[in-house]
Scaffold this active site. Sequence first.
Site, PDB file in Angstrom:
ATOM      1  N   CYS A  65       0.845  -1.186   0.000  1.00  0.00           N
ATOM      2  CA  CYS A  65       0.000   0.000   0.000  1.00  0.00           C
ATOM      3  C   CYS A  65       0.886   1.245   0.000  1.00  0.00           C
ATOM      4  O   CYS A  65       1.819   1.354   0.797  1.00  0.00           O
ATOM      5  CB  CYS A  65      -0.890  -0.012   1.244  1.00  0.00           C
ATOM      6  N   CYS A  68       0.394   3.138   3.713  1.00  0.00           N
ATOM      7  CA  CYS A  68       0.865   2.599   4.996  1.00  0.00           C
ATOM      8  C   CYS A  68       1.984   1.565   4.861  1.00  0.00           C
ATOM      9  O   CYS A  68       2.471   1.058   5.864  1.00  0.00           O
ATOM     10  CB  CYS A  68      -0.298   2.017   5.790  1.00  0.00           C
ATOM     11  N   CYS A 114      -7.328  -0.899   1.281  1.00  0.00           N
ATOM     12  CA  CYS A 114      -6.350  -1.435   2.215  1.00  0.00           C
ATOM     13  C   CYS A 114      -7.070  -1.624   3.544  1.00  0.00           C
ATOM     14  O   CYS A 114      -7.684  -0.684   4.057  1.00  0.00           O
ATOM     15  CB  CYS A 114      -5.170  -0.477   2.363  1.00  0.00           C
ATOM     16  N   CYS A 117      -5.288   0.804   6.424  1.00  0.00           N
ATOM     17  CA  CYS A 117      -5.399   2.265   6.481  1.00  0.00           C
ATOM     18  C   CYS A 117      -6.580   2.828   5.692  1.00  0.00           C
ATOM     19  O   CYS A 117      -6.735   4.040   5.612  1.00  0.00           O
ATOM     20  CB  CYS A 117      -4.103   2.910   6.012  1.00  0.00           C
ATOM     21  N   CYS A 137      -8.538  -5.197  -9.781  1.00  0.00           N
ATOM     22  CA  CYS A 137      -8.142  -4.139 -10.712  1.00  0.00           C
ATOM     23  C   CYS A 137      -7.692  -2.961  -9.858  1.00  0.00           C
ATOM     24  O   CYS A 137      -8.508  -2.254  -9.259  1.00  0.00           O
ATOM     25  CB  CYS A 137      -9.339  -3.790 -11.588  1.00  0.00           C
TER      26      CYS A 137
END
Length: 147
Positions: A65, A68, A114, A117, A137
Amino acid sequence: MLNWNDIIKFANHGNPTPPKRVEKSDAEWKALLSPEEYHVTRQKGTERAHSSDMCSLFEPGIYACKCCKTPLFDASEKFESGTGWPSFTQPLEEDRVAYHKDTSFGMIRVEALCNICDAHLGHIFPDGPAPSGLRYCINAVSLEKIE
């Protein structure tokens, strides 16, 4: 291995418990991210299709991510979908991605976030390759290759 029924179950009845949480103020996210990264990850935007070289990057590694730094996807689950966005068949761990019903733009889709976060990653569709049939996607600007 997750399948479409699992994704729908999570979207309708609650997501896996994340291993940890990362929470920051809007000002903190703006200070950490580029304007495009902020727009996509914090405001649920999208990047232009075919705007990233990450679509054609297929070397081994882990994608995390952007917000984070939590590892989300393994390159071994990445495939060429032809959509213009990086596509994966599975998350690295079941508890890394959250799933929310998205009814924007007159469609019903499943949004991928995510789970640590709440960064907007993209959407999941049931038209990926076997055996899972899933296509995550994902906006390239919401990811960074860490290994």
